[in-house]
Design a protein around this motif. Sequence first.
Motif, PDB file in Angstrom:
ATOM      1  N   TRP A 186       0.655  -1.188   0.135  1.00  0.00           N
ATOM      2  CA  TRP A 186       0.139  -0.001  -0.065  1.00  0.00           C
ATOM      3  C   TRP A 186       0.844   1.435   0.058  1.00  0.00           C
ATOM      4  CZ3 TRP A 186      -4.719   1.743  -0.723  1.00  0.00           C
ATOM      5  CH2 TRP A 186      -5.086   3.147  -0.256  1.00  0.00           C
ATOM      6  N   TYR A 187       1.865   1.243   0.791  1.00  0.00           N
ATOM      7  CA  TYR A 187       2.764   2.468   1.102  1.00  0.00           C
ATOM      8  C   TYR A 187       3.892   2.546  -0.022  1.00  0.00           C
ATOM      9  CZ  TYR A 187       0.364   3.459   5.584  1.00  0.00           C
ATOM     10  OH  TYR A 187      -0.442   3.814   6.408  1.00  0.00           O
ATOM     11  N   LEU A 188       4.270   1.589  -0.590  1.00  0.00           N
ATOM     12  CA  LEU A 188       5.500   1.394  -1.538  1.00  0.00           C
ATOM     13  C   LEU A 188       5.369   2.338  -2.681  1.00  0.00           C
ATOM     14  CD1 LEU A 188       8.107  -0.025  -2.018  1.00  0.00           C
ATOM     15  CD2 LEU A 188       6.901  -1.578  -3.491  1.00  0.00           C
ATOM     16  N   PRO A 189       4.201   2.503  -3.494  1.00  0.00           N
ATOM     17  CA  PRO A 189       4.068   3.697  -4.638  1.00  0.00           C
ATOM     18  C   PRO A 189       4.573   4.860  -3.945  1.00  0.00           C
ATOM     19  CG  PRO A 189       2.247   2.049  -4.599  1.00  0.00           C
ATOM     20  CD  PRO A 189       2.839   1.607  -3.377  1.00  0.00           C
ATOM     21  N   MET A 190       4.044   5.380  -2.829  1.00  0.00           N
ATOM     22  CA  MET A 190       4.188   6.547  -2.303  1.00  0.00           C
ATOM     23  C   MET A 190       5.594   6.942  -1.852  1.00  0.00           C
ATOM     24  SD  MET A 190       0.761   7.215  -0.087  1.00  0.00           S
ATOM     25  CE  MET A 190       0.681   5.273   0.444  1.00  0.00           C
ATOM     26  N   ALA A 191       6.268   5.591  -1.393  1.00  0.00           N
ATOM     27  CA  ALA A 191       7.668   6.047  -0.907  1.00  0.00           C
ATOM     28  C   ALA A 191       8.642   5.768  -2.132  1.00  0.00           C
ATOM     29  CB  ALA A 191       8.031   4.579  -0.232  1.00  0.00           C
ATOM     30  N   GLN A 192       8.209   5.217  -3.217  1.00  0.00           N
ATOM     31  CA  GLN A 192       9.126   5.357  -4.439  1.00  0.00           C
ATOM     32  C   GLN A 192       9.071   6.684  -4.931  1.00  0.00           C
ATOM     33  OE1 GLN A 192       7.294   1.823  -6.343  1.00  0.00           O
ATOM     34  NE2 GLN A 192       8.957   0.439  -5.849  1.00  0.00           N
ATOM     35  N   ARG A 193       7.722   7.277  -5.141  1.00  0.00           N
ATOM     36  CA  ARG A 193       7.627   8.546  -5.652  1.00  0.00           C
ATOM     37  C   ARG A 193       8.500   9.534  -4.775  1.00  0.00           C
ATOM     38  NH1 ARG A 193       2.170   7.297  -6.634  1.00  0.00           N
ATOM     39  NH2 ARG A 193       1.497   7.846  -4.688  1.00  0.00           N
ATOM     40  N   ALA A 194       8.541   9.508  -3.441  1.00  0.00           N
ATOM     41  CA  ALA A 194       9.294  10.332  -2.853  1.00  0.00           C
ATOM     42  C   ALA A 194      10.620  10.069  -2.927  1.00  0.00           C
ATOM     43  CB  ALA A 194       8.797   9.940  -1.256  1.00  0.00           C
ATOM     44  N   GLN A 195      11.118   8.906  -3.207  1.00  0.00           N
ATOM     45  CA  GLN A 195      12.502   8.592  -3.405  1.00  0.00           C
ATOM     46  C   GLN A 195      13.065   9.152  -4.528  1.00  0.00           C
ATOM     47  OE1 GLN A 195      14.897   7.177  -1.266  1.00  0.00           O
ATOM     48  NE2 GLN A 195      16.503   7.311  -2.737  1.00  0.00           N
ATOM     49  N   GLN A 196      12.047   9.105  -5.686  1.00  0.00           N
ATOM     50  CA  GLN A 196      12.306   9.485  -6.951  1.00  0.00           C
ATOM     51  C   GLN A 196      12.478  11.003  -6.670  1.00  0.00           C
ATOM     52  OE1 GLN A 196       9.298   8.017  -9.290  1.00  0.00           O
ATOM     53  NE2 GLN A 196      10.154   6.078  -9.450  1.00  0.00           N
ATOM     54  N   MET A 197      11.687  11.716  -6.048  1.00  0.00           N
ATOM     55  CA  MET A 197      11.797  13.200  -5.955  1.00  0.00           C
ATOM     56  C   MET A 197      13.121  13.556  -5.231  1.00  0.00           C
ATOM     57  SD  MET A 197       7.907  14.070  -4.989  1.00  0.00           S
ATOM     58  CE  MET A 197       8.060  15.727  -4.889  1.00  0.00           C
ATOM     59  N   HIS A 198      13.504  12.798  -4.315  1.00  0.00           N
ATOM     60  CA  HIS A 198      14.623  12.955  -3.557  1.00  0.00           C
ATOM     61  C   HIS A 198      16.008  12.936  -4.236  1.00  0.00           C
ATOM     62  CE1 HIS A 198      17.435  13.163  -0.071  1.00  0.00           C
ATOM     63  NE2 HIS A 198      17.958  11.831  -0.464  1.00  0.00           N
TER      64      HIS A 198
END
Length: 203
Positions: A186-198
Amino acid sequence: MADFGTLGQHLGHLQDALLSLDHQQEVLDGWGRQLAVALAGGAKLLAAGNGGSAAEAQHLTAELVGRFEADREPLSALSLHAETSSLTAICNDFGPDGIFARQVAAHGRAGDILILLSTSGRSPNLLSAATTARVKGLQVWAMTGPRPNPLADLADEALPVESAASTAVQEAHLVAIHALCASVEWYLPMAQRAQQMHEEVLR
């Protein structure tokens, strides 16, 4: 004729275990969120247990490296008891209490997560692994039976399942593993987007 009284007693213990788990939904949701962020950032999950708990630890890592329900990229997760050649060599050279700790020392890095499963919370090899992980900067999570127990006290976070039967505790751990996997996905897509932005900011 089968003695259904025995089954009824076990189901009663299992009901207690699942009720205990139900009261800790926020813990599992928090673990899923933290694990998704860690894995998206390149960390890995190490897992270990003894006996039936070893099988459940391997179940968890298989769901993450493979998939639980969502189609997604594989996630980095290792079951420390599954490396049999290393396990027997370490046991022979360093004793049974060091079988997981030495692997944590080899594979673990600051930012990784170590999850340990034990119905008693008293297994010396898991306590040793937790101590080594804390020294190396890993986050330590424990799924255990009822508190008080030393593994729950040693871990950064614990999920103690309250039941009079260790078998019911172990079955509740499997439910918890599935809930954890669902939370990670559930949380992985949001975590991946945040990591890409970082990463884009750092370029």
